[in-house]
Structures are given as structure tokens and as C-alpha cells.
Design a protein around this motif. Structure first.
Motif, PDB file in Angstrom:
ATOM      1  N   GLY A 103      -4.201 -13.965  10.800  1.00 52.96           N
ATOM      2  CA  GLY A 103      -4.952 -14.484   9.649  1.00 52.96           C
ATOM      3  C   GLY A 103      -4.250 -16.137   9.873  1.00 52.96           C
ATOM      4  O   GLY A 103      -5.363 -17.156   9.471  1.00 52.96           O
ATOM      5  N   SER A 104      -2.892 -16.524  10.219  1.00 52.94           N
ATOM      6  CA  SER A 104      -2.922 -17.625   9.161  1.00 52.94           C
ATOM      7  C   SER A 104      -2.777 -18.018  10.395  1.00 52.94           C
ATOM      8  O   SER A 104      -3.151 -19.546  10.582  1.00 52.94           O
ATOM      9  CB  SER A 104      -0.903 -17.039   9.104  1.00 52.94           C
ATOM     10  OG  SER A 104      -0.624 -17.226   8.089  1.00 52.94           O
ATOM     11  N   ALA A 105      -2.388 -17.981  11.895  1.00 56.14           N
ATOM     12  CA  ALA A 105      -3.036 -18.487  12.886  1.00 56.14           C
ATOM     13  C   ALA A 105      -4.954 -19.060  12.784  1.00 56.14           C
ATOM     14  O   ALA A 105      -5.309 -20.728  13.129  1.00 56.14           O
ATOM     15  CB  ALA A 105      -2.593 -18.020  14.002  1.00 56.14           C
ATOM     16  N   LEU A 106      -5.046 -18.263  12.371  1.00 57.87           N
ATOM     17  CA  LEU A 106      -7.386 -18.817  12.472  1.00 57.87           C
ATOM     18  C   LEU A 106      -7.278 -19.757  11.138  1.00 57.87           C
ATOM     19  O   LEU A 106      -8.111 -20.614  11.408  1.00 57.87           O
ATOM     20  CB  LEU A 106      -7.992 -17.263  11.828  1.00 57.87           C
ATOM     21  CG  LEU A 106      -8.162 -16.127  13.374  1.00 57.87           C
ATOM     22  CD1 LEU A 106      -8.554 -15.738  12.944  1.00 57.87           C
ATOM     23  CD2 LEU A 106      -8.519 -17.460  14.313  1.00 57.87           C
ATOM     24  N   SER A 150      -1.158  -5.535   8.204  1.00 55.99           N
ATOM     25  CA  SER A 150       0.508  -5.249   8.548  1.00 55.99           C
ATOM     26  C   SER A 150       1.365  -7.541   8.570  1.00 55.99           C
ATOM     27  O   SER A 150       0.503  -8.229   8.423  1.00 55.99           O
ATOM     28  CB  SER A 150       0.848  -4.735   9.794  1.00 55.99           C
ATOM     29  OG  SER A 150       0.048  -5.703  10.818  1.00 55.99           O
ATOM     30  N   GLU A 151       2.646  -7.488   9.193  1.00 53.19           N
ATOM     31  CA  GLU A 151       2.910  -8.280   9.464  1.00 53.19           C
ATOM     32  C   GLU A 151       1.917  -9.085  10.233  1.00 53.19           C
ATOM     33  O   GLU A 151       1.752 -10.368  10.218  1.00 53.19           O
ATOM     34  CB  GLU A 151       4.559  -8.462   9.130  1.00 53.19           C
ATOM     35  CG  GLU A 151       4.668  -8.029   8.388  1.00 53.19           C
ATOM     36  CD  GLU A 151       4.726  -6.974   8.083  1.00 53.19           C
ATOM     37  OE1 GLU A 151       5.056  -5.681   9.050  1.00 53.19           O
ATOM     38  OE2 GLU A 151       5.197  -6.002   6.793  1.00 53.19           O
ATOM     39  N   CYS A 177       0.990  -1.472   0.038  1.00 47.98           N
ATOM     40  CA  CYS A 177       0.141  -0.176  -0.385  1.00 47.98           C
ATOM     41  C   CYS A 177       0.763   1.009   0.139  1.00 47.98           C
ATOM     42  O   CYS A 177      -0.181   2.370  -0.194  1.00 47.98           O
ATOM     43  CB  CYS A 177      -1.192  -0.035   1.097  1.00 47.98           C
ATOM     44  SG  CYS A 177      -2.121  -1.002   1.027  1.00 47.98           S
ATOM     45  N   SER A 178       2.247   0.790   0.202  1.00 43.48           N
ATOM     46  CA  SER A 178       3.267   2.140   0.245  1.00 43.48           C
ATOM     47  C   SER A 178       3.264   2.726  -1.199  1.00 43.48           C
ATOM     48  O   SER A 178       3.976   1.522  -1.737  1.00 43.48           O
ATOM     49  CB  SER A 178       4.316   1.833   0.756  1.00 43.48           C
ATOM     50  OG  SER A 178       5.563   2.915   0.625  1.00 43.48           O
ATOM     51  N   ASN A 179       3.247   4.218  -1.037  1.00 42.47           N
ATOM     52  CA  ASN A 179       3.725   4.487  -2.801  1.00 42.47           C
ATOM     53  C   ASN A 179       4.820   5.258  -2.483  1.00 42.47           C
ATOM     54  O   ASN A 179       5.536   6.152  -3.278  1.00 42.47           O
ATOM     55  CB  ASN A 179       2.707   5.792  -3.180  1.00 42.47           C
ATOM     56  CG  ASN A 179       1.571   4.720  -3.361  1.00 42.47           C
ATOM     57  OD1 ASN A 179       1.661   3.642  -4.352  1.00 42.47           O
ATOM     58  ND2 ASN A 179       0.106   5.211  -2.995  1.00 42.47           N
ATOM     59  N   TYR A 214      -4.446 -10.465  -0.945  1.00 41.36           N
ATOM     60  CA  TYR A 214      -6.286  -9.644  -0.999  1.00 41.36           C
ATOM     61  C   TYR A 214      -5.550  -8.818   0.756  1.00 41.36           C
ATOM     62  O   TYR A 214      -6.026  -7.318   0.341  1.00 41.36           O
ATOM     63  CB  TYR A 214      -7.222 -10.559  -0.434  1.00 41.36           C
ATOM     64  CG  TYR A 214      -8.664  -9.414  -0.376  1.00 41.36           C
ATOM     65  CD1 TYR A 214      -9.387  -9.598  -1.809  1.00 41.36           C
ATOM     66  CD2 TYR A 214      -9.056 -10.035   0.387  1.00 41.36           C
ATOM     67  CE1 TYR A 214     -10.386  -8.449  -2.042  1.00 41.36           C
ATOM     68  CE2 TYR A 214     -10.407  -9.200   0.166  1.00 41.36           C
ATOM     69  CZ  TYR A 214     -10.891  -8.562  -1.261  1.00 41.36           C
ATOM     70  OH  TYR A 214     -11.881  -7.795  -0.191  1.00 41.36           O
ATOM     71  N   GLU A 215      -5.132  -9.199   0.998  1.00 42.49           N
ATOM     72  CA  GLU A 215      -5.530  -8.654   2.604  1.00 42.49           C
ATOM     73  C   GLU A 215      -3.758  -7.799   2.554  1.00 42.49           C
ATOM     74  O   GLU A 215      -3.934  -7.268   3.631  1.00 42.49           O
ATOM     75  CB  GLU A 215      -4.761 -10.159   3.424  1.00 42.49           C
ATOM     76  CG  GLU A 215      -5.960 -10.991   3.723  1.00 42.49           C
ATOM     77  CD  GLU A 215      -5.359 -12.071   5.169  1.00 42.49           C
ATOM     78  OE1 GLU A 215      -6.361 -13.270   5.399  1.00 42.49           O
ATOM     79  OE2 GLU A 215      -4.257 -12.364   5.231  1.00 42.49           O
ATOM     80  N   LEU A 216      -3.250  -8.214   1.677  1.00 46.28           N
ATOM     81  CA  LEU A 216      -1.969  -6.867   1.583  1.00 46.28           C
ATOM     82  C   LEU A 216      -2.415  -5.468   1.207  1.00 46.28           C
ATOM     83  O   LEU A 216      -1.427  -4.413   1.322  1.00 46.28           O
ATOM     84  CB  LEU A 216      -1.103  -7.062   0.767  1.00 46.28           C
ATOM     85  CG  LEU A 216       0.124  -8.481   1.770  1.00 46.28           C
ATOM     86  CD1 LEU A 216       1.479  -9.303   0.694  1.00 46.28           C
ATOM     87  CD2 LEU A 216       1.067  -7.266   2.681  1.00 46.28           C
TER      88      LEU A 216
END
Length: 504
Positions: free
Chosen positions: A337-340, A330-331, A68-70, A321-323
Motif C-alpha cells: 500500500g505504501s508503494a502504491l 499484514s506488514e 486484530c489479535s485477541n 483503517y488497514e490494520l
């Protein structure tokens, strides 16, 4: 000859064999942990190597590289590195995919007559060689082209799907073909447990990767994965026991003596015949069967393929999609999300264990498929962090269809055909992976500008196709119990005829 066949089966009571354990879960767990620690390692290592080649400068590990950074000074370099990394990883997947499609059919089917370790040892050897190659390339900064060759040889040795197919065949042999409700439920639950172990250890392996890279760099994690594969190989060869009576069931004394004569008379011809028979066994699984059983097998196999394509394709897009906007995770959020996602495997196993007490396999499969469709449909419109986390709730039962459909197909075939049926499923699973990842990635790239959630909507639609196929099976009243009773009768007749021919 019958005594020779019986003595070839490991027996823990006599102490003549090292292999005296029938617990297959450690094989799946160690392999899953090692491989899913390797996959993100490989992606990040290739990205950094290509960054250094294209930019001519060290990788900026301290710079925030959010999508998302420009504020990048060299945005074109980032885009070029992402493009080249994607192309290289696709080449790696293709180098692995094509040889593994053939070897999976051969090895898992071949295990019907030569023991299930035939389908476990080669994939472990291939994974060991692949991770060792990654270690050497990262340690000495060798050309990335060596990784393509390593991926080809890993595919030639079968790959993960071949190992999983052999492990599921092993479970099917241990559970047998008893038609008692407890025995049928045990097979379904134990296959669900294998999938649970696979998912949970895969999640842990992925979560450990980032911390390991920060602490030691890339070389030591690759070496650690190699050590895990070596320990797994030692467990399979020295501790794991072949299913009791496998060689006796699948090879009668008369067949054994005739096959030995064929080898003695013409070794070259016998070798070619063995190769042909292994693939021919998969063909005979359908050709030498009744129309009713073929219809059930094809419907379940087709449902399995559409389920895998929709689920693998959509889950491969979750991270991107989440990034990207509007979520811009963020990380830390990605880790949550990975844990879920790992929790989904535990909840699906609990669901199979409980629901199998009251519901037939087909209905459990339908419930899991509806879970997949609902979760992906909800993800289509997830634009906030809270809603994206809540997407995991309807997906809690989304892993159930895979082990249950494997169990359904296993119950429909003879003990001598278990390898053939799981060879078909391993082949279709790898083919689904080869189709799902590039197709969904391409569709996501083409639709992100006007509807970023379109891929999830597509996956939700595809997951309704196996619902329709299982529904057709139930509507046509292709009753599995009738086919299972025929299988049991055929097994009993075969055992009686074999026992009457054995001299006492």
C-alpha cells in the motif's frame, strides 16, 4: 552602490563563488528522505520506550502484535502504551507547531530581500539538531523529554514547510514572470516536479525504515538521517546558487543607501524595523493590492487549506483503517500500500506535465480535487483487500492541486512578493497539519464502533469545498490572465525606472 549589489549575486562565469548550481530538487529530495525515515523511527522508538517503562519488561519483538489479535496476555498494557504514545506524539507536534508558525512567516518572507537560502538553511540546521538529539537519546537511553525540547527548537528554525516554501520561491524566481505560455507551463511543471520528488523520496524513506531497524536498531538510522541533513546543508551553502538578480530586483540603489544610513544611525531601531517589515510584507501582499487580485488570492488560498486538511487528515487514517477489522492487513500488505501511495506522486506529476499542455491551471486543479473526492468516497466503503488497493486508482491525480495552486498564486504576485506569498502558504499548510491530524484521529476513534469509514466520507465532503471555491473564481470571471499582464507591466515599469536612475 549598484555595482556592490550586482557583485553580491553569484556568477558561475567568473568563478568567484562556489555556488554555481540552480538545481533545487536535491534539497527537497534529501530532506524528504531523511525526515520520513525519522518519523516512523521516532514513533516506534517512543512506543518501545514507553512499553519498557509501563510493563517493566523488554519489548516483545517476536510477538505478533496485530490489532486484530485477541491473544495478548496483557491487553491493558498494550492499550496503555498506545494511549501514552499517542499523547506524547501529540505533545511533540504541538511543541514543533507553535514556534514554526511564526518562524515560517518570517523566514520565507525575509528571503524576498536577503536570498532564498535564508529560508533553507535554518530548517536544515533545526532538522540536523533534532535527529542528532534523537540519536543521543536512543544511544544512551536518556529521558524522552529531551525530544520535546528538540522538537521546539526544530520548529523555531522553521521546519519542513519553511524549507519547502523557500524551495518553491526559488523555483518561482528561476522561472520569472514571463507571460509566454511555455514559461507559465514551465513554472507549473517544475513545481509539480518538486512535489513529485518530495512524495517519492518520502515513500522510499518510510520503506527503508523497517529494514534498517531490524539490521542495526534505532541509533544508527537516526545518525544516518543526521548525516543526510548535514550533506544537504553543505549542498545549499556551498553549491546551490542564489537566483540571478534577486537582490537587484528587490532593492533599488536609493532604497539600499537609505537602509544603510538607517542601520548606521540606529542599529537597534533598524533591527526592530526589519523584523516588522518582514511580517508587514505579508500584510501588504493583500493590503496594497487590487480587490480583484485579493479575491483571487484568497479564493485559491482557502481552497488550498481545505484541500490540505481533507487530504492530510484522511491519509493519516489509512494505516489504522488497514490494520483494524475487517481488513487486518499484514506488514507485507501495508508495504504494498505504501508503494502504491508513492506511485500517486509519479502519476500526478505526469498528469500535470501532460494536462498543462491543453488545460489552464484552474481546470487541472478541479480535476485533481475530483480525484481526491472520488478516492476517499470509495475508501468509505472499502471492506476487502482488493477494494482497498483499487482505492488508489481514483487517487492517482490527487497530488496535482497542491503544486498547481502554488503556481497560480505565484503568477499573480510580483517577484519581490514571492517569499510573502509562499510564507502564507507555508503558514497555512502547517496550520492545516496541526488541525487535520488530531481532529481526524479523534473523529476516527469516536466513530470506529458504528461506521469506521466515516472519516473518509468527511474528507470527501471537505474536498468538494475547494471545488466550489475554484468554481466561484471561474464563475465570477476573475481572469488570471488580466492580473498576470498587470504584474508583468508593473515589473517592466519598475525595471525601467530603476535602470534610468543608475549612473552609467
Amino acid at each position: 552602490m549598484h555595482r556592490i549589489l550586482v557583485s553580491s549575486v553569484p556568477d558561475c562565469r567568473t568563478g568567484g563563488e562556489m555556488g554555481c548550481v540552480t538545481v533545487i530538487e536535491p534539497v527537497v529530495g534529501l530532506h524528504a528522505f531523511a525526515m520520513f525515515m525519522t518519523y516512523p523511527l521516532l514513533q516506534q522508538y517512543v512506543y518501545r520506550r514507553l512499553w519498557e517503562q509501563l510493563s517493566g519488561s523488554p519489548f516483545p519483538v517476536s510477538v505478533n502484535q496485530s490489532h486484530c489479535s485477541n491473544n495478548y496476555t496483557n491487553l491493558s498494557i498494550h492499550q496503555a502504551v498506545q494511549r501514552e504514545t499517542s499523547h506524547f506524539l501529540i505533545q511533540t507536534e504541538l511543541c514543533f507547531l507553535f514556534p514554526s508558525l511564526v518562524s515560517s512567516l518570517f523566514l520565507v518572507s525575509y528571503s524576498d530581500s536577503h536570498g532564498r537560502k535564508v529560508a533553507m538553511v535554518p530548517p536544515l540546521v533545526g532538522s540536523l539538531l533534532f535527529t542528532l538529539t534523537c540519536f543521543i537519546v536512543s544511544k544512551y537511553s536518556l529521558s524522552l523529554s529531551y525530544l520535546l525540547g528538540a522538537a521546539f527548537f526544530a520548529g523555531f528554525f522553521g521546519g519542513t514547510s519553511t524549507l519547502i516554501g523557500g524551495c518553491f520561491s526559488y523555483v518561482a524566481d528561476c522561472c520569472g514572470q514571463d507571460l509566454a505560455e511555455n514559461s507559465k507551463r514551465e513554472k507549473t511543471v517544475r513545481m509539480a516536479r518538486l512535489d513529485m520528488v518530495l512524495g517519492v523520496l518520502s515513500g522510499f524513506g518510510s520503506l527503508c525504515t523497517g529494514f534498517y531497524i531490524q539490521a542495526t536498531g534505532f541509533s544508527w538510522p537516526f545518525l544516518s538521517a543526521s548525516i543526510l541533513h548535514l550533506l544537504n546543508l553543505m549542498y545549499v551553502l556551498g553549491i546551490l546558487k542564489e537566483p540571478q538578480g534577486l537582490s537587484v530586483q528587490n532593492l533599488t540603489p536609493n532604497q539600499s543607501s537609505s537602509s544603510h544610513r538607517a542601520v548606521a544611525e540606529s542599529p537597534q531601531l533598524a533591527t526592530s524595523q526589519v523584523m516588522t517589515r518582514r511580517f508587514h510584507g505579508v500584510y501588504l501582499l493583500f493590503a496594497a493590492s487590487t480587490r480583484r487580485r485579493n479575491a483571487v488570492l484568497l479564493l485559491i488560498l482557502s481552497a488550498f487549506v481545505f484541500y490540505k486538511v481533507s487530504k492530510l487528515g484522511a491519509m493519516s487514517i489509512f494505516l489504522l483503517y488497514e490494520l483494524n477489522p475487517p481488513l487486518c492487513w499484514s506488514e507485507v500488505l501495508i508495504g504494498y500500500g505504501s508503494a502504491l501511495n508513492t506511485l500517486i506522486y509519479l502519476s500526478s506529476f505526469a498528469g500535470v506535465s501532460l494536462l498543462s499542455r491543453w488545460l489552464p491551471d484552474a481546470h487541472i486543479t478541479l480535476l485533481g480535487l475530483l480525484s481526491v473526492a472520488t478516492g476517499f468516497f470509495m475508501a468509505t466503503f472499502a471492506k476487502t483487500t482488493l477494494l482497498m488497493f483499487l482505492v488508489r486508482l481514483p487517487l492517482l491525480l490527487s497530488i496535482m492541486p497542491a503544486p498547481v495552486m502554488r503556481s497560480m498564486m505565484s503568477k499573480l504576485v510580483l517577484s519581490s512578493e514571492q517569499g510573502a506569498v509562499f510564507a502564507c502558504m507555508a503558514f497555512m499548510e502547517m496550520l492545516s497539519m496541526g488541525v487535520a491530524f488530531p481532529v481526524f484521529s479523534s473523529i476516527y476513534a469516536a466513530t470506529i464502533s458504528w461506521f469506521s469509514g466515516f472519516t473518509f466520507l468527511l474528507a470527501a465532503g471537505l474536498s468538494l469545498i475547494p471545488v466550489l471555491l475554484i468554481g466561484v473564481m471561474l464563475w465570477l470571471r476573475l481572469d488570471m490572465k488580466e492580473e498576470e499582464s498587470k504584474i508583468l507591466t508593473s515589473e517592466d515599469d519598475s525595471e525601467d525606472s530603476t535602470g534610468s536612475e543608475i549612473p552609467h
